[in-house]
Design an enzyme around this catalytic site. Structure first.
Site, PDB file in Angstrom:
ATOM      1  N   ARG A   1       0.890  -1.286   0.005  1.00  0.00           N
ATOM      2  CA  ARG A   1       0.092  -0.164  -0.023  1.00  0.00           C
ATOM      3  C   ARG A   1       0.771   1.275  -0.109  1.00  0.00           C
ATOM      4  NH1 ARG A   1      -3.102  -3.162   3.469  1.00  0.00           N
ATOM      5  NH2 ARG A   1      -4.874  -3.836   2.678  1.00  0.00           N
TER       6      ARG A   1
ATOM      7  N   LYS B   1       4.210  11.846 -10.638  1.00  0.00           N
ATOM      8  CA  LYS B   1       3.383  11.011 -11.324  1.00  0.00           C
ATOM      9  C   LYS B   1       4.255   9.858 -11.695  1.00  0.00           C
ATOM     10  CE  LYS B   1       0.940  14.353 -14.313  1.00  0.00           C
ATOM     11  NZ  LYS B   1       0.816  14.837 -15.469  1.00  0.00           N
TER      12      LYS B   1
ATOM     13  N   GLU C   1      12.423  19.875 -23.646  1.00  0.00           N
ATOM     14  CA  GLU C   1      11.657  20.167 -22.438  1.00  0.00           C
ATOM     15  C   GLU C   1      12.486  21.275 -21.875  1.00  0.00           C
ATOM     16  OE1 GLU C   1       8.779  18.605 -21.777  1.00  0.00           O
ATOM     17  OE2 GLU C   1       8.850  16.715 -22.528  1.00  0.00           O
TER      18      GLU C   1
ATOM     19  N   LYS D   1       9.563  23.497 -12.552  1.00  0.00           N
ATOM     20  CA  LYS D   1       8.831  22.174 -12.469  1.00  0.00           C
ATOM     21  C   LYS D   1       8.232  22.034 -10.933  1.00  0.00           C
ATOM     22  CE  LYS D   1       6.817  17.989 -13.415  1.00  0.00           C
ATOM     23  NZ  LYS D   1       7.043  16.771 -14.147  1.00  0.00           N
TER      24      LYS D   1
ATOM     25  N   GLU E   1      -2.916  17.964 -10.711  1.00  0.00           N
ATOM     26  CA  GLU E   1      -3.439  18.430 -11.732  1.00  0.00           C
ATOM     27  C   GLU E   1      -4.760  18.404 -11.983  1.00  0.00           C
ATOM     28  OE1 GLU E   1      -2.155  15.629 -15.016  1.00  0.00           O
ATOM     29  OE2 GLU E   1      -1.779  17.169 -16.465  1.00  0.00           O
TER      30      GLU E   1
ATOM     31  N   ARG F   1      -1.036  22.890 -13.502  1.00  0.00           N
ATOM     32  CA  ARG F   1       0.013  22.046 -13.944  1.00  0.00           C
ATOM     33  C   ARG F   1      -0.324  21.839 -15.431  1.00  0.00           C
ATOM     34  NH1 ARG F   1       2.068  16.763 -10.318  1.00  0.00           N
ATOM     35  NH2 ARG F   1       3.299  15.978 -11.922  1.00  0.00           N
TER      36      ARG F   1
ATOM     37  N   ASN G   1       1.785  20.981 -20.256  1.00  0.00           N
ATOM     38  CA  ASN G   1       1.571  20.539 -21.651  1.00  0.00           C
ATOM     39  C   ASN G   1       1.930  21.230 -22.870  1.00  0.00           C
ATOM     40  OD1 ASN G   1       0.731  18.028 -20.380  1.00  0.00           O
ATOM     41  ND2 ASN G   1      -1.437  18.727 -20.118  1.00  0.00           N
TER      42      ASN G   1
ATOM     43  N   HIS H   1       2.734  19.641 -26.370  1.00  0.00           N
ATOM     44  CA  HIS H   1       2.364  18.100 -26.181  1.00  0.00           C
ATOM     45  C   HIS H   1       1.008  17.896 -26.755  1.00  0.00           C
ATOM     46  CE1 HIS H   1       5.679  18.441 -23.324  1.00  0.00           C
ATOM     47  NE2 HIS H   1       5.541  17.045 -23.091  1.00  0.00           N
TER      48      HIS H   1
ATOM     49  N   HIS I   1       2.222  14.604 -28.849  1.00  0.00           N
ATOM     50  CA  HIS I   1       1.603  13.538 -28.649  1.00  0.00           C
ATOM     51  C   HIS I   1       0.815  12.805 -29.693  1.00  0.00           C
ATOM     52  CE1 HIS I   1       1.232  13.982 -23.854  1.00  0.00           C
ATOM     53  NE2 HIS I   1       2.476  13.619 -24.364  1.00  0.00           N
TER      54      HIS I   1
ATOM     55  N   HIS J   1      10.239  11.347 -27.418  1.00  0.00           N
ATOM     56  CA  HIS J   1       9.158  12.133 -27.075  1.00  0.00           C
ATOM     57  C   HIS J   1       9.633  13.553 -27.082  1.00  0.00           C
ATOM     58  CE1 HIS J   1       6.171  13.647 -24.357  1.00  0.00           C
ATOM     59  NE2 HIS J   1       7.394  14.527 -23.762  1.00  0.00           N
TER      60      HIS J   1
HETATM   61  N1  NAD Z   1       6.291  11.024 -14.450  1.00  0.00           N
HETATM   62  C1  NAD Z   1       6.325  12.026 -15.299  1.00  0.00           C
HETATM   63  O1  NAD Z   1       5.894  12.893 -14.861  1.00  0.00           O
HETATM   64  C2  NAD Z   1       6.956  11.842 -16.678  1.00  0.00           C
HETATM   65  C3  NAD Z   1       7.491  12.820 -17.367  1.00  0.00           C
HETATM   66  C4  NAD Z   1       7.706  12.899 -18.687  1.00  0.00           C
HETATM   67  C5  NAD Z   1       8.170  11.842 -19.007  1.00  0.00           C
HETATM   68  N2  NAD Z   1       7.683  10.690 -18.499  1.00  0.00           N
HETATM   69  C6  NAD Z   1       8.131   9.241 -18.813  1.00  0.00           C
HETATM   70  O2  NAD Z   1       9.537   8.982 -18.900  1.00  0.00           O
HETATM   71  C7  NAD Z   1       9.606   8.135 -20.109  1.00  0.00           C
HETATM   72  C8  NAD Z   1      10.844   8.618 -21.055  1.00  0.00           C
HETATM   73  O3  NAD Z   1      12.083   9.099 -20.199  1.00  0.00           O
HETATM   74  P1  NAD Z   1      13.312   9.077 -20.780  1.00  0.00           P
HETATM   75  O4  NAD Z   1      13.349  10.000 -21.835  1.00  0.00           O
HETATM   76  O5  NAD Z   1      14.428   9.397 -19.820  1.00  0.00           O
HETATM   77  O6  NAD Z   1      13.554   7.820 -21.395  1.00  0.00           O
HETATM   78  P2  NAD Z   1      14.228   6.389 -20.956  1.00  0.00           P
HETATM   79  O7  NAD Z   1      14.008   6.084 -19.572  1.00  0.00           O
HETATM   80  O8  NAD Z   1      13.697   4.980 -21.941  1.00  0.00           O
HETATM   81  O9  NAD Z   1      15.839   6.550 -21.095  1.00  0.00           O
HETATM   82  C9  NAD Z   1      16.395   6.880 -22.474  1.00  0.00           C
HETATM   83  C10 NAD Z   1      17.469   5.886 -22.907  1.00  0.00           C
HETATM   84  O10 NAD Z   1      18.822   6.125 -22.365  1.00  0.00           O
HETATM   85  C11 NAD Z   1      19.211   5.107 -21.647  1.00  0.00           C
HETATM   86  N3  NAD Z   1      19.822   5.965 -20.321  1.00  0.00           N
HETATM   87  C12 NAD Z   1      19.425   6.487 -19.365  1.00  0.00           C
HETATM   88  N4  NAD Z   1      20.396   7.086 -18.711  1.00  0.00           N
HETATM   89  C13 NAD Z   1      21.572   7.063 -19.170  1.00  0.00           C
HETATM   90  C14 NAD Z   1      22.648   7.307 -19.026  1.00  0.00           C
HETATM   91  N5  NAD Z   1      23.313   8.281 -18.032  1.00  0.00           N
HETATM   92  N6  NAD Z   1      23.764   6.981 -19.942  1.00  0.00           N
HETATM   93  C15 NAD Z   1      23.448   6.113 -21.099  1.00  0.00           C
HETATM   94  N7  NAD Z   1      22.181   5.844 -21.370  1.00  0.00           N
HETATM   95  C16 NAD Z   1      21.193   6.063 -20.345  1.00  0.00           C
HETATM   96  C17 NAD Z   1      17.964   4.372 -21.178  1.00  0.00           C
HETATM   97  O11 NAD Z   1      18.697   3.074 -20.750  1.00  0.00           O
HETATM   98  C18 NAD Z   1      17.262   4.576 -22.566  1.00  0.00           C
HETATM   99  O12 NAD Z   1      17.840   3.794 -23.535  1.00  0.00           O
HETATM  100  C19 NAD Z   1       8.422   7.866 -20.760  1.00  0.00           C
HETATM  101  O13 NAD Z   1       8.169   6.515 -20.532  1.00  0.00           O
HETATM  102  C20 NAD Z   1       7.506   8.928 -20.212  1.00  0.00           C
HETATM  103  O14 NAD Z   1       6.209   8.501 -20.133  1.00  0.00           O
HETATM  104  C21 NAD Z   1       7.302  10.469 -17.060  1.00  0.00           C
HETATM  105 ZN    ZN Z   2       6.975  15.971 -22.161  1.00  0.00          ZN
END
Ligand code: NAD
Ligand code: ZN
Length: 370
Positions: A136, A158, A200, A242, A252, A257, A261, A264, A268, A281
């Protein structure tokens, strides 16, 4: 040393920053610096954690940063297990979540334990949701290793996983106990991932911080070369934005918040229409931001100069800005986005660099203005 700038921009040194996400009892610190990853153990110790804990990471990040984090945790008297998942967005699903629960149970993590997310947004979302639901809800911390996760995903609580019918459809709000963003991890990031994160960063400039936007434009070469001072300052500025937005609208609900977007809605749509494979992304968001600026101009919210400066900066950073999909196809793609309510989309329009307004539009109206 960097020159101080007026509004939140690049006024800092490599020594690091500590930003508070102000959420009453759920408040937490985000440390931003260079070479600070190994402070995780003492920090957890300082928060009273001891004994069993779990690092959730992936097979790309584990060999790079796993040993240093493990050593830091052990030196602080913690007893970590490592849950290493395969790399990739495809792992952000219920099956992988279940595997993580199995490992947590087998290792005997209890309500007083902590989960440490070491990786990009995929690892952070998955580990965070595991922490939100295991017994939980237990504590977790974020050690974001991508630029995108440092400025965005790791902050704000999130968490979640994807469903075959859509991204991030299952999840929970669950705030981390602290976040440690070490910009040195960006050095090993694939170039494309780093640049996608920069989209971003530019977004924060457009929505809230003209000084940041202009600083990025002025010092784009140093930032692209990952100058440590600059990068720490840029990430810290984004984290402050942020944190402020999240603090004013944790769940949100108020609309505050929604400003995050910006770019986005179309972004998206572009991601969906290209099967989430052609663009990262951040790249889709870059395209979406220029599209949003064009719509803003058509609505009379901003002038052509604003569109040109956003487009110019993103191009200088090596990001795509041209719409690669037919406008007609975008309408359907944007309507199925979970953030649209009863056919109306809360669209973030830019008025000037640093200031936005929300406009309720239909997908058709958005596309008509593109
Ligand atoms: N929770 C939120 O508020 C929020 C906001 C934006 C995005 N997201 C989510 O985040 C995800 C995207 O995140 P991301 O862009 O970090 O992608 P990711 O986690 O897939 O990382 C991108 C790539 O870089 C690699 N990597 C990570 N750190 C590294 C490093 N220091 N050196 C070498 N390689 C490295 C990873 O293994 C991956 O292959 C999506 O799933 C998205 O939905 C969440
Ligand atoms: Zn984004």
């Amino acid at each position: 040393m960097t020159q101080p700038s007026a509004v939140g921009g690049l006024a800092s040194s490599v020594a690091g920053h500590e930003v508070t996400v102000d959420l009453g009892l759920r408040s937490y610190a985000v440390a931003v610096g260079s070479g600070i990853l190994t402070s995780v153990g003492p920090r957890l110790q300082g928060l009273g954690f001891q004994g069993r804990c779990a690092i959730v990471t992936n097979d790309r990040v584990a060999p790079l940063y796993g040993p240093a984090v493990l050593a830091s945790l052990r030196s602080a008297g913690l007893d970590p297990i490592v849950i290493e998942i395969p790399d990739g967005e495809a792992q952000k699903n219920l099956t992988m979540l279940s595997t993580i629960y199995d490992r947590l149970l087998a290792a005997g993590l209890d309500r007083s334990s902590v989960i440490i997310a070491l990786g990009g947004g995929v690892v952070g979302d998955l580990a965070g949701f595991a922490a939100a639901t295991y017994l939980r809800g237990i504590a977790f911390v974020q050690l974001p290793t991508t630029l995108l996760a440092q400025v965005d995903a790791a902050i704000g609580g999130k968490t979640g996983v994807n469903h075959p019918r859509g991204k991030n459809l299952l999840g929970a709000f669950h705030q981390p106990r602290f976040v440690l963003a070490d910009v040195e991890t960006c050095a090993t990031l694939p170039r494309r991932e780093f640049l996608a994160g920069m989209a971003e960063v530019v977004k924060y400039g457009v929505i809230r911080d003209a000084a940041l936007f202009h600083d990025i434009a002025t010092h784009s070469d140093a930032i692209l070369a990952q100058d440590r001072d600059r990068l720490v300052a840029v990430v810290a500025a984004c984290v402050r934005h942020k944190a402020a937005v999240v603090a004013s609208d944790e769940y949100e609900r108020s609309g505050a918040r929604a400003v995050l977007n910006f770019g986005h809605t179309v972004g998206h749509g572009v991601e969906a229409l290209t099967d989430y494979t052609r663009y990262l992304h951040g790249e889709a968001v870059a395209i979406g931001m220029v599209a949003a600026a064009r719509v803003s101009q058509a609505l009379g919210a901003c002038g052509a100069d604003v569109v040109a400066s956003i487009d110019g900066l993103l191009r200088r950073l090596g990001l795509p800005t041209e719409l690669p999909v037919p406008r007609a196809a975008l309408v359907a793609a944007m309507t199925s986005d979970k953030k649209s309510t009863s056919g109306r989309i809360r669209f973030v329009a830019v008025e000037t660099i640093g200031r936005t307004r929300l406009v309720d539009l239909s997908a058709t109206e958005i596309v008509d203005h593109l």
